[in-house]
Design an enzyme around this catalytic site. Sequence first.
Site, PDB file in Angstrom:
ATOM      1  N   HIS A 187       0.831  -1.207   0.000  1.00 51.53           N
ATOM      2  CA  HIS A 187       0.000   0.000   0.000  1.00 51.53           C
ATOM      3  C   HIS A 187       0.868   1.259   0.000  1.00 51.53           C
ATOM      4  CE1 HIS A 187      -2.865  -2.954   1.729  1.00 51.53           C
ATOM      5  NE2 HIS A 187      -3.732  -2.277   0.997  1.00 51.53           N
ATOM      6  N   ASP A 256      -5.449  -5.444  -7.890  1.00 48.84           N
ATOM      7  CA  ASP A 256      -5.683  -4.941  -6.536  1.00 48.84           C
ATOM      8  C   ASP A 256      -5.890  -3.429  -6.653  1.00 48.84           C
ATOM      9  OD1 ASP A 256      -5.877  -4.818  -3.794  1.00 48.84           O
ATOM     10  OD2 ASP A 256      -3.943  -5.749  -3.401  1.00 48.84           O
TER      11      ASP A 256
END
Length: 257
Positions: A187, A256
């Site tokens: 992330h 993702d």
Amino acid sequence: LHRTQRLVGAFGIAGEALGADERAFFKDAEPAGYILFKRNCASRDQLRALTDDLRALHGRDDLAIMIDQEGGRVARMLPPEWPAFPAMQAFDRLYDVAPSSAIMAARWNARAIAATLREAGITVDALPLLDVRQEGASDIMGDRTLGAEPMRVAALGRAVLEGLGQGGVIGIVKHIPGHGRALVDSHHDLPTVTADDAALEADLEPFIRLSTAPMAMTAHLVYTAWDAERPASLSPIVIENIIRRRIGFDGLLMSDD
């Protein structure tokens, strides 16, 4: 989800209901589906009204509306409005004691998650994780994984897929071809995996075993053994040679977030 539909991705929504600009934009764009986050989930009545609105907007009962409802620290629908579910590691630990009971528990837990989602009008869950946990890797996977042994991960992952399906929800296997070796949180940084092709076979094993899953989500990792320049999500080499051919996955492949 219609395979022939023009795929524009899964769109997100700003709040608890559609705004006028969103409604006009989504109507024109005809996205493949939607993904919901915590900001979209306030109450049972509100969430069901939102998902009903999305279906009505497109006139499709089979519209893909998805969410990350794994259990543990990754959940968008939260208590006290919705039940809390355990992190997937609970089933890995139970497997140490009673493998058959662990598989049954994973299946029934997934079925309970599916019941919660279907009540809210959600049809797809980003679960199960088939990432094989590796010693010393980033904690971004941690208790979200189903274990460090590929065959165990595959067995428990299959049970989760079956439980979701029995509850009327489609599962997504992730993060193909394997996120378990990431040393940093994807992330925030781009992980680079330097393991050779032979070592990576263990990461591929659960995905090979469950290659008939209807949907899969790619990993934002660079695998130097396959493509040292691009993360898997953006690599034609990894997608075609590893995911499509070697693993044999031919379902709907998504990135993702």
